[in-house]
Design a protein around this motif. Structure first.
Motif, short mmCIF file in Angstrom:
data_model
loop_
_atom_site.label_atom_id
_atom_site.label_comp_id
_atom_site.label_asym_id
_atom_site.label_seq_id
_atom_site.Cartn_x
_atom_site.Cartn_y
_atom_site.Cartn_z
N TRP A 17 -11.80 21.62 -19.93
CA TRP A 17 -10.52 21.68 -20.63
C TRP A 17 -10.70 21.85 -22.13
CZ3 TRP A 17 -5.94 23.04 -21.43
CH2 TRP A 17 -5.15 22.46 -22.41
N GLU A 18 -11.61 21.10 -22.72
CA GLU A 18 -11.78 21.15 -24.17
C GLU A 18 -12.11 22.56 -24.66
OE1 GLU A 18 -13.92 18.14 -26.16
OE2 GLU A 18 -12.78 16.54 -25.23
N VAL A 68 3.96 19.65 -20.41
CA VAL A 68 3.61 18.52 -19.54
C VAL A 68 2.19 18.70 -18.99
CG1 VAL A 68 4.16 17.36 -17.35
CG2 VAL A 68 5.99 17.98 -18.94
N GLN A 69 1.89 19.91 -18.52
CA GLN A 69 0.54 20.17 -18.01
C GLN A 69 -0.51 19.98 -19.10
OE1 GLN A 69 1.61 24.09 -16.56
NE2 GLN A 69 1.03 23.51 -14.47
N VAL A 70 -0.25 20.54 -20.28
CA VAL A 70 -1.19 20.40 -21.38
C VAL A 70 -1.40 18.93 -21.72
CG1 VAL A 70 -1.57 20.91 -23.83
CG2 VAL A 70 -0.76 22.72 -22.30
N ARG A 77 -9.71 14.65 -20.10
CA ARG A 77 -10.55 15.63 -20.77
C ARG A 77 -11.70 16.14 -19.91
NH1 ARG A 77 -9.68 17.22 -26.37
NH2 ARG A 77 -7.80 16.11 -26.92
N SER A 78 -11.94 15.51 -18.78
CA SER A 78 -13.01 15.99 -17.90
C SER A 78 -12.50 17.07 -16.94
CB SER A 78 -13.59 14.82 -17.10
OG SER A 78 -12.59 14.25 -16.28
N LYS A 79 -11.26 17.46 -17.08
CA LYS A 79 -10.65 18.47 -16.22
C LYS A 79 -11.41 19.78 -16.33
CE LYS A 79 -7.31 19.78 -13.56
NZ LYS A 79 -7.45 19.39 -12.18
N ARG A 80 -11.60 20.46 -15.18
CA ARG A 80 -12.32 21.73 -15.15
C ARG A 80 -11.44 22.81 -14.53
NH1 ARG A 80 -17.36 21.64 -16.74
NH2 ARG A 80 -17.99 23.50 -15.61
N PHE A 81 -11.72 24.04 -14.93
CA PHE A 81 -10.93 25.19 -14.49
C PHE A 81 -11.86 26.35 -14.13
CE2 PHE A 81 -8.33 22.73 -17.29
CZ PHE A 81 -7.05 22.82 -16.79
N ASN A 82 -11.45 27.12 -13.14
CA ASN A 82 -12.06 28.43 -12.93
C ASN A 82 -11.41 29.34 -13.96
OD1 ASN A 82 -13.78 27.91 -10.69
ND2 ASN A 82 -11.97 27.83 -9.39
#
Length: 101
Positions: A17-18, A68-70, A77-82
């Motif tokens: 996310w960062e 809201v999502q942001v 902060r450990s969220k990951r995305f493709n």
């Protein structure tokens, strides 16, 4: 077209996310629902397939992240995305934990 698909498949990646925050701040992030392929969306955007892209927008299958999502992502902060970069955009899909059945 297959060359573009191969090129986009090659650059498909994961991001924390960062790493995405600066792109969100410049309004360049597009959130893609898990039911769609990031590569398919990337090919459509890069190839100016306006009817397909407009349909996905109309059906809210591709959207800008909401405040809201942001906010939720900022708290985790450990969220990951493709991710897939199709200039000037960064296409993202949330990576969610798969629940065991």
């Amino acid at each position: 077209m297959s060359d573009l698909r191969a090129e986009l498949t090659e650059i498909l990646d994961e991001a924390e996310w960062e790493w995405l925050i600066p792109h969100v701040q410049r309004d360049a992030v597009i959130l893609v629902v898990p039911e769609l392929s990031l590569v398919d969306v990337g090919v459509a955007i890069a190839s100016d397939k306006i009817p397909s892209v407009q349909q996905w927008i109309d059906e809210q299958l591709i959207t800008k992240p909401t405040t809201v999502q942001v906010g939720e992502w900022n708290c985790s902060r450990s969220k990951r995305f493709n991710t897939l970069i199709v200039q000037p955009y960064v296409l993202v899909q949330e990576i969610t934990a798969v629940s065991a059945k």
